[in-house]
Scaffold this motif. Structure first.
Motif, PDB file in Angstrom:
ATOM      1  N   VAL A  66       1.210  -1.233   0.050  1.00 56.80           N
ATOM      2  CA  VAL A  66      -0.117   0.074  -0.337  1.00 56.80           C
ATOM      3  C   VAL A  66       1.104   1.408   0.298  1.00 56.80           C
ATOM      4  N   ILE A  67       1.866   1.124   0.482  1.00 57.44           N
ATOM      5  CA  ILE A  67       3.119   2.050  -0.003  1.00 57.44           C
ATOM      6  C   ILE A  67       3.035   3.132  -1.382  1.00 57.44           C
ATOM      7  N   PRO A  68       3.726   2.033  -2.122  1.00 57.80           N
ATOM      8  CA  PRO A  68       3.876   3.288  -3.256  1.00 57.80           C
ATOM      9  C   PRO A  68       2.628   3.516  -3.867  1.00 57.80           C
ATOM     10  N   ALA A  69       1.902   2.351  -3.422  1.00 54.78           N
ATOM     11  CA  ALA A  69      -0.015   2.630  -4.149  1.00 54.78           C
ATOM     12  C   ALA A  69      -0.437   4.503  -3.857  1.00 54.78           C
ATOM     13  N   ALA A  70      -0.305   4.659  -1.479  1.00 49.38           N
ATOM     14  CA  ALA A  70      -0.354   6.045  -1.612  1.00 49.38           C
ATOM     15  C   ALA A  70       0.116   6.613  -2.259  1.00 49.38           C
ATOM     16  N   VAL A  71       1.341   6.674  -2.552  1.00 43.13           N
ATOM     17  CA  VAL A  71       2.523   7.944  -2.701  1.00 43.13           C
ATOM     18  C   VAL A  71       1.803   7.941  -3.833  1.00 43.13           C
ATOM     19  N   GLY A  72       1.753   6.788  -4.980  1.00 43.40           N
ATOM     20  CA  GLY A  72       1.101   7.131  -6.358  1.00 43.40           C
ATOM     21  C   GLY A  72      -0.345   8.095  -6.385  1.00 43.40           C
ATOM     22  N   LEU A  87      -4.429   4.760   2.839  1.00 42.13           N
ATOM     23  CA  LEU A  87      -3.422   3.988   3.383  1.00 42.13           C
ATOM     24  C   LEU A  87      -4.132   3.151   4.243  1.00 42.13           C
ATOM     25  N   VAL A  88      -4.804   3.484   5.717  1.00 42.69           N
ATOM     26  CA  VAL A  88      -4.917   2.291   6.241  1.00 42.69           C
ATOM     27  C   VAL A  88      -5.810   1.985   6.428  1.00 42.69           C
ATOM     28  N   SER A  89      -6.813   1.788   5.504  1.00 43.60           N
ATOM     29  CA  SER A  89      -7.941   0.655   4.905  1.00 43.60           C
ATOM     30  C   SER A  89      -7.952  -0.475   4.543  1.00 43.60           C
ATOM     31  N   THR A  90      -6.752  -0.121   3.800  1.00 42.92           N
ATOM     32  CA  THR A  90      -5.860  -1.347   2.219  1.00 42.92           C
ATOM     33  C   THR A  90      -5.519  -1.826   3.290  1.00 42.92           C
ATOM     34  N   GLY A 319       7.050   6.558   8.193  1.00 39.84           N
ATOM     35  CA  GLY A 319       7.781   7.606   7.427  1.00 39.84           C
ATOM     36  C   GLY A 319       7.681   7.795   6.131  1.00 39.84           C
ATOM     37  N   VAL A 320       6.872   6.986   5.745  1.00 39.49           N
ATOM     38  CA  VAL A 320       6.452   7.791   4.625  1.00 39.49           C
ATOM     39  C   VAL A 320       5.547   9.188   4.994  1.00 39.49           C
ATOM     40  N   VAL A 321       3.680   8.388   5.536  1.00 41.46           N
ATOM     41  CA  VAL A 321       3.334   9.621   5.919  1.00 41.46           C
ATOM     42  C   VAL A 321       4.591  10.937   6.102  1.00 41.46           C
ATOM     43  N   GLY A 322       5.369  10.685   7.007  1.00 37.75           N
ATOM     44  CA  GLY A 322       5.495  12.161   7.858  1.00 37.75           C
ATOM     45  C   GLY A 322       6.701  12.607   6.514  1.00 37.75           C
ATOM     46  N   LYS A 323       6.778  12.240   5.025  1.00 39.29           N
ATOM     47  CA  LYS A 323       7.397  12.649   4.294  1.00 39.29           C
ATOM     48  C   LYS A 323       6.470  13.174   3.383  1.00 39.29           C
ATOM     49  N   LEU A 325       3.117  13.170   4.182  1.00 29.59           N
ATOM     50  CA  LEU A 325       1.878  14.810   4.539  1.00 29.59           C
ATOM     51  C   LEU A 325       2.463  15.808   5.611  1.00 29.59           C
ATOM     52  N   GLY A 326       4.037  15.455   6.006  1.00 29.83           N
ATOM     53  CA  GLY A 326       4.316  16.173   7.056  1.00 29.83           C
ATOM     54  C   GLY A 326       4.538  15.644   8.197  1.00 29.83           C
ATOM     55  N   LYS A 327       4.912  15.583   9.178  1.00 26.89           N
ATOM     56  CA  LYS A 327       5.671  15.321  10.427  1.00 26.89           C
ATOM     57  C   LYS A 327       4.347  15.147  11.432  1.00 26.89           C
ATOM     58  N   ARG A 328       4.133  16.457  11.439  1.00 23.80           N
ATOM     59  CA  ARG A 328       2.416  17.045  12.121  1.00 23.80           C
ATOM     60  C   ARG A 328       1.758  15.813  11.705  1.00 23.80           C
ATOM     61  N   ALA A 329       1.404  14.952  10.439  1.00 22.66           N
ATOM     62  CA  ALA A 329       1.037  14.848   9.904  1.00 22.66           C
ATOM     63  C   ALA A 329       0.423  13.022  10.585  1.00 22.66           C
ATOM     64  N   VAL A 330       1.715  12.985  11.081  1.00 22.68           N
ATOM     65  CA  VAL A 330       2.037  11.135  11.596  1.00 22.68           C
ATOM     66  C   VAL A 330       1.587  11.278  13.388  1.00 22.68           C
ATOM     67  N   PHE A 331       1.683  11.925  14.190  1.00 25.97           N
ATOM     68  CA  PHE A 331       0.811  12.324  15.387  1.00 25.97           C
ATOM     69  C   PHE A 331      -0.620  12.321  15.502  1.00 25.97           C
ATOM     70  N   ALA A 332      -1.298  13.131  13.885  1.00 24.85           N
ATOM     71  CA  ALA A 332      -2.501  13.096  13.836  1.00 24.85           C
ATOM     72  C   ALA A 332      -3.168  11.436  13.845  1.00 24.85           C
ATOM     73  N   TYR A 333      -2.454  10.603  12.855  1.00 27.40           N
ATOM     74  CA  TYR A 333      -2.117   9.588  12.046  1.00 27.40           C
ATOM     75  C   TYR A 333      -2.374   8.793  13.439  1.00 27.40           C
ATOM     76  N   LEU A 334      -1.205   8.515  13.515  1.00 26.81           N
ATOM     77  CA  LEU A 334      -1.427   7.413  14.831  1.00 26.81           C
ATOM     78  C   LEU A 334      -2.497   7.584  16.084  1.00 26.81           C
ATOM     79  N   ILE A 335      -2.632   8.763  16.129  1.00 24.68           N
ATOM     80  CA  ILE A 335      -4.132   9.484  17.285  1.00 24.68           C
ATOM     81  C   ILE A 335      -4.748   8.432  16.791  1.00 24.68           C
ATOM     82  N   GLY A 336      -5.366   8.900  15.071  1.00 25.63           N
ATOM     83  CA  GLY A 336      -7.278   8.169  14.716  1.00 25.63           C
ATOM     84  C   GLY A 336      -6.000   6.574  14.487  1.00 25.63           C
ATOM     85  N   VAL A 337      -5.470   6.364  14.396  1.00 28.36           N
ATOM     86  CA  VAL A 337      -5.310   4.879  14.066  1.00 28.36           C
ATOM     87  C   VAL A 337      -5.356   4.309  15.535  1.00 28.36           C
ATOM     88  N   ILE A 338      -4.585   4.128  16.106  1.00 30.14           N
ATOM     89  CA  ILE A 338      -4.630   4.000  18.334  1.00 30.14           C
ATOM     90  C   ILE A 338      -5.930   3.883  18.197  1.00 30.14           C
TER      91      ILE A 338
END
Length: 403
Positions: A66-72, A87-90, A319-323, A325-338
């Motif tokens: 899913v990583i290269p698919a989401a980047v594309g 990136l999460v559901s797949t 790592g791909v999320v930070g690259k 979507l931005g570094k601060r998006a990593v925290f929002a990503y983790l909060i949502g998933v966890i």
């Protein structure tokens, strides 16, 4: 030696799905127009996030593919929220993982797992998409809309001023068999058109126009392969290798008994999340491990948390999320998933205890989805592609240093 064997085993397991993800990313980049993705997945919002989550849920891609698919998808015009939801559901669910969950864990887990995965994707996408670190984007959008309106207002006057001065030229013949040059006079051109056989012209044009149409598909597929094996693989292979290495470390030095000793409750869920973050495992491959945890005494809620957090919160994905979507998006990503994983973990334990749903591990065995020879072939091809990119980068850096 055990660490190397585990790393190679994980690489064999992930190589076919990684290559499939790279190919899908290339197809998205070449075949799907940018305006299509911008129209359906280019806006931030709940409905766009829901569509991206539902699109990614049934796809048979794991966390490696899913990583290269989401980047594309992101580089083709998808918004932050849509990219995050995809990136999460797949990796958290899929048609294959649902079927394996039904066999190994029972019908209840096969139903609640995709529901939790889609919900997790929607929440994470909304959190990441709603993040606006600066207001320049809004100002730029306002400025661009104002300029567009001004251009629309001036369209009539502009066309009458600069375009009206130019006299319309006689329309040249678009027939592919026409050999008339611009230097010919209009009379000679008309006589030639009258003398030509219409059927011969149409057949000639059809025969010459059909050739590009026949080669268009192969040409686009070749462009997709080149884009996937060069640009996308170059951008993601470092994080992929880091993720596989951490997964091999966890598999080698963290025994299953370490997880089973925590039993159930929020502590077990947190421990499972901490262990699953460095892991690099697909939804289907995580199901046998979840069945083993269930047999070892881990609660169904903690098992569900492992199946959600494992594929979606590995090192490579973060790592791909930070690259992208931005570094601060990593925290929002983790909060949502966890956050959604823990919530559905408690909900699962409550439903099992209150309504008596059965969650039994009916089969504990190694689940091999693809033939070994196919996985080995994909791993060898992927290794050669990575080695090629590494040599190209090394050659370029060495050439620059020599100058």
């Amino acid at each position: 030696m055990i660490l190397i064997n585990n790393f190679w085993a994980l690489f064999l397991l992930s190589a076919p799905w990684l290559m499939l993800g790279l190919l899908l990313a290339g197809i998205l980049n070449v075949f799907i127009p940018a305006n299509f993705l911008q129209r359906h997945l280019g806006k931030e919002g709940v409905w766009t996030t829901i569509k991206a989550a539902l699109i990614g849920a049934p796809m048979p891609l794991c966390s490696c593919g899913v990583i290269p698919a989401a980047v594309g998808l992101r580089r083709a015009g998808a918004s932050k929220s849509a990219t995050t939801a995809f990136l999460v559901s797949t990796p958290e669910t899929g048609v294959d993982s649902v079927s394996v969950s039904y066999v190994l864990l029972g019908p209840f887990m096969a139903v609640i797992r995709p529901i939790a995965a889609v919900t997790s994707a929607i929440v994470a996408g909304i959190l990441v998409g709603s993040e606006k670190p600066i207001n320049t984007d809004r100002e730029c959008n306002t400025l661009s809309s104002d300029s567009t309106q001004k251009l629309d207002e001036k369209e009539g006057s502009t066309s009458s001023s600069c375009c009206a001065s130019a006299k319309p030229q006689p329309r040249q013949s678009t027939a592919c068999c026409n050999s008339a040059t611009p230097a010919q006079t209009q009379l000679e051109h008309q006589e030639k058109v009258q003398n030509d056989d219409a059927a011969t012209v149409s057949s000639c044009c059809a025969s010459q126009a059909s050739q590009p149409e026949q080669n268009a598909l192969l040409s686009k597929m070749w462009q997709a392969v080149k884009f996937s094996s060069n640009k996308l693989l170059s951008d993601t292979m470092v994080w992929l290798m880091i993720g596989l290495f951490f997964a091999a470390l966890v598999q080698t030095f963290v025994p299953t008994s370490f997880l089973s000793q925590w039993g159930n409750g929020v502590i077990a869920m947190l421990v499972v999340i901490l262990v699953s973050i460095p892991m690099y495992i697909c939804a289907t491959a995580s199901t046998p491990i979840a069945a083993g945890l269930l047999m070892a005494g881990v609660s169904p809620g903690a098992v569900l948390v492992f199946m959600l957090a494992g594929p979606a919160t590995n090192i490579a994905t973060l790592g791909v999320v930070g690259k992208e979507l931005g570094k601060r998006a990593v925290f929002a990503y983790l909060i949502g998933v966890i956050g959604v994983a823990i919530a559905f973990g408690f909900l699962t334990d409550y439903l099992v205890d209150y309504y008596g749903f059965e969650v039994n591990s009916t089969m504990i065995m190694q689940h091999e989805i693809l033939p070994h020879w196919f996985s080995t072939g994909c791993a060898i091809i992927l290794s050669l592609l990575m080695l090629r990119l590494f040599l190209i980068k090394w050659t370029k850096s060495h050439y620059v240093s020599m100058q």
